[in-house]
Design an enzyme around this catalytic site. Structure first.
Site, PDB file in Angstrom:
ATOM      1  N   GLU A  93     -17.960  10.361  -0.723  1.00 13.06           N
ATOM      2  CA  GLU A  93     -17.598  10.215  -2.138  1.00 13.06           C
ATOM      3  C   GLU A  93     -18.565   9.284  -2.858  1.00 13.06           C
ATOM      4  O   GLU A  93     -19.046   9.579  -3.959  1.00 13.06           O
ATOM      5  CB  GLU A  93     -16.190   9.597  -2.260  1.00 13.06           C
ATOM      6  CG  GLU A  93     -15.068  10.556  -1.981  1.00 13.06           C
ATOM      7  CD  GLU A  93     -13.744   9.831  -1.732  1.00 13.06           C
ATOM      8  OE1 GLU A  93     -13.735   8.592  -1.664  1.00 13.06           O
ATOM      9  OE2 GLU A  93     -12.723  10.523  -1.599  1.00 13.06           O
ATOM     10  N   GLY A 134       0.854  -1.184   0.000  1.00 17.65           N
ATOM     11  CA  GLY A 134       0.000   0.000   0.000  1.00 17.65           C
ATOM     12  C   GLY A 134       0.889   1.232   0.000  1.00 17.65           C
ATOM     13  O   GLY A 134       2.079   1.152  -0.300  1.00 17.65           O
ATOM     14  N   PHE A 135       0.343   2.371   0.368  1.00 15.47           N
ATOM     15  CA  PHE A 135       1.138   3.600   0.338  1.00 15.47           C
ATOM     16  C   PHE A 135       2.373   3.508   1.233  1.00 15.47           C
ATOM     17  O   PHE A 135       3.476   3.856   0.824  1.00 15.47           O
ATOM     18  CB  PHE A 135       0.288   4.799   0.757  1.00 15.47           C
ATOM     19  CG  PHE A 135      -0.635   5.265  -0.318  1.00 15.47           C
ATOM     20  CD1 PHE A 135      -0.132   5.821  -1.489  1.00 15.47           C
ATOM     21  CD2 PHE A 135      -2.010   5.142  -0.180  1.00 15.47           C
ATOM     22  CE1 PHE A 135      -0.973   6.255  -2.491  1.00 15.47           C
ATOM     23  CE2 PHE A 135      -2.862   5.570  -1.181  1.00 15.47           C
ATOM     24  CZ  PHE A 135      -2.361   6.118  -2.339  1.00 15.47           C
TER      25      PHE A 135
END
Lengths: 444, 444
Positions: free
Chosen positions: A173, A16-17
């Site tokens: 979102e 992941g990040f």
């Protein structure tokens, strides 16, 4: 004692990040790196909701990990699942073997949390992986198809209700994008139903949505959501979910599709590290992000529990994960250079949440924005951070095209969900139908 | 008798090339059209192999059917499966109801045929749908990942063999693209294995590959395939397939991944039309593509069996399907105008097969080409026929980028295959591993 010409081996769990940026920061040093992930791709999670709502294709926000490091000869990528640790002997246990390490960076991330109601997962998928996104897309598009068919063949007019549980950035979102699809994208595509009559309901248990933002921005977000046609309900706790309803105490909402954006818990791998965890399962780490008694083991990203100055926890956001990954890398390099360690310091760049077409809120170091300006800021930041040039150009193009035409190209219903649970009440066979092709093929 | 102001209702089953073009040709006439498909998207099948080999994303070659007809108010799209017919009462039976028609166009297409060995489907997927393509992509990419992991963790060096069964256009395209991936695309992505040592073997039962082409072009195709690194075996009949091998009589080939491109049979829906079928299950139709005794029922595309002038059958290719779909539409319109029918005439525009980067063969009305010129012809024709402007621009861009950089962006391993069969011999748990995320989510 290691011999003088031993090249330190750093194992990173999770791409992941946090894991990805740790590996990138180490790639040019005189170390060997093994990056382990259960998936072959890094997922750009901030844009995953765009796949779920058919604006982008999976390939535009997911990128093969080994391709990212193709030119870094000292980075080796391994598709495998970590199952545990032998901290004493400096080994990671994998489903398919074991890996010795000199330094270990655990960046296993987080998953959905259903607060003790695991059966809700079937009815209300969350949004963490590419598969989650395409499953949400499938349910959302299928709801319109089923309503159209019922109206045409049976003269039944069943309303479409989308219920999104959780008023954090992901819930907002999703709700905004779903409303946009119903109001604009699909408006002229159906003959027997009017997609514009779709209800999108966003449910938040707390007193306001987007609680990480200043109150005035929460209020602005509600206004922007309402303008898009979303109904916002705060102070409502979900007490039950089935294939056709969401229960809020004694209130019962009909729901064609339910999406879960209400909570995450850290990877279960965290509990195997022997240190304490907080109630979300995140590992309590030292000021240098290491395990107590194990300065060679870093825990970073969503899996780490640490406070920033002022006593607030470091949030589970991409920028925090990136900073932790880079910090772990630089601390390892300082170690190898014989320098002393400095504590991790989280630099809060601000907070952004997108709501829909030209709608967003931003809180950048006290400077508050909402509407179009916030949306452009969000757009700029997200395109800037996309991994890989090819994707950046393509995603920009997709966005530009979607913006100008109000259209979303990636509206595919794919996949073979084997769920026996009715997707939409009373439509038990819908999911099976999509499998016919595969079934008849397998049958000969 | 219908009343004078009755607007004729035309039901079309299947939105492949034949059904899609029939609907398009009727969309501007004074008729009502209902287009029924089990999927929500039209798949541009000639480019499906590019999804299977990670060059394009599904969204680039599959397009929502109702979006194609969004501006045609008289076209209604229905996501449903046809299960049978009541020809006497002019009704189509659906899984979810029934549809009356004045004219019926059956364009249900074809599926894979395993020649009486249905169990081979598990080990050797064919390529007809978007899901087929992503499953093939998953197996192909996973084979490299597993080999890399074995080499790294167990010091085992297991060779990767891709076996493609069937030397028609699809088999040749797949073999060429697989070899390109191994030789170029992935060459620098792995540390413990060398993808360039991958073997790609194309097996054809007949005496030569691409038998629909003149013999000299078959020979050229073999030469172009060999240049790409593909081993071509002709005159070999597959007698057995399991999770790790392909049997050719007493010869046994090790196979990491087996792909099936050896045969198709018509949709089982054809047998429900009451007319005779040929041995591939295609319906024998009248010279006007209708059922005997039912001038209001057309059978078109891969489901129709009809001879062209000279006695050869009309081939199961996209151009033939398009011509049949348009013919059915124009014949219906002639009927409505009181004009007499003309028999269907197949116009053979030529035959194209792509082999790989800059490699193809073409036979255009006796004019034979191979190599780069044939490849550009293939490229031009396929981009020209892609449905929808957005896709065309995007696919061109993807191709240009892939051509210049030798890279393929869509290299995602996704999906949750529940198959219990080992994908690669001895790796029973591989597929399950990919599910962990979903499983742990569902469990918690």
């Amino acid at each position: 004692m290691k011999s003088a010409n031993h090249i330190p081996h750093i194992v990173i769990i999770g791409a992941g990040f946090a894991g990805l940026y740790a590996a990138r920061s180490l790639a040019h040093a005189k170390v060997r790196i093994t990056l382990v992930d259960r998936r072959n791709h890094h997922t750009f999670q901030p844009l995953l909701y765009q796949v779920a709502t058919a604006a982008l294709s999976p390939g535009e926000i997911a990128y093969p990990i080994r391709h990212i490091f193709r030119n870094d000869e000292n980075v080796s990528v391994l598709l495998a699942a970590a199952t545990g640790f032998d901290l004493q002997n400096h080994k990671v246990l994998l489903d398919s073997g074991e890996l010795p390490y000199d330094y270990l960076v655990v960046a296993a991330g987080s998953t959905h949390a259903y607060f003790g109601n695991p059966d809700w997962a079937t009815y209300a998928p969350g949004l963490k992986t590419v598969e989650d996104a395409t499953e949400i897309r499938r349910r959302m598009l299928l709801a319109f198809e089923i309503a159209e068919r019922r109206a045409r063949l049976n003269q039944e007019h069943s309303p479409i209700n989308f219920v999104v549980v959780g008023g954090g950035p992901t819930g907002v979102e999703l709700a905004g994008a779903l409303s946009e699809i119903a109001q604009h994208v699909l408006a002229s595509d159906f003959r027997s139903i009017d997609p514009r009559s779709t209800r999108v309901i966003l449910i938040e248990a707390g007193p306001r949505i987007l609680p990480a933002f200043p109150a005035e921005l929460s209020i602005s977000a509600v206004r922007q959501l309402q303008k898009l046609g979303v109904e916002v309900m705060t102070g409502k706790t979900v007490t039950g979910i089935d294939g056709a309803h969401v229960e809020l105490g004694d209130q019962r909402l009909a729901a064609s599709v339910v999406l879960w954006a209400a909570g995450v818990s850290a990877s279960p791998l965290g509990t195997q590290l022997g240190a304490g965890t907080d109630r979300a399962g995140r590992v309590h780490v030292q000021p240098d992000l290491t395990l107590p008694g194990h300065p060679e083991v870093f825990v970073v990203g969503d899996l780490a529990s640490i406070l920033q100055e002022g006593g607030k926890p470091v949030p589970g956001l991409a920028p925090a994960a990136i900073q932790m990954g880079k910090y772990a890398a630089s601390t390892i390099l300082r170690d190898l250079d014989g320098e002393s360690r400095k504590p991790f310091h989280y630099f809060d760049k601000g907070n952004l949440a997108t709501i829909g077409r030209s709608s967003a809120i931003a809180d950048v170091r006290g400077f508050k924005m909402s509407g179009l300006l916030a949306w452009f800021t969000w757009l700029f930041v997200h395109v800037l951070f996309l991994i890989g040039f090819r994707n950046r150009v393509q995603v920009m193009w997709e966005w530009f095209w979607a913006y100008v035409t109000f259209q979303r190209g990636a509206r595919l219903i794919t996949g073979q969900s084997r769920s026996i649970v009715p997707l939409v009440a009373g439509e038990v066979h819908e999911q099976d139908m999509m499998d016919d092709d595969v079934k008849s093929r397998k049958a000969g």
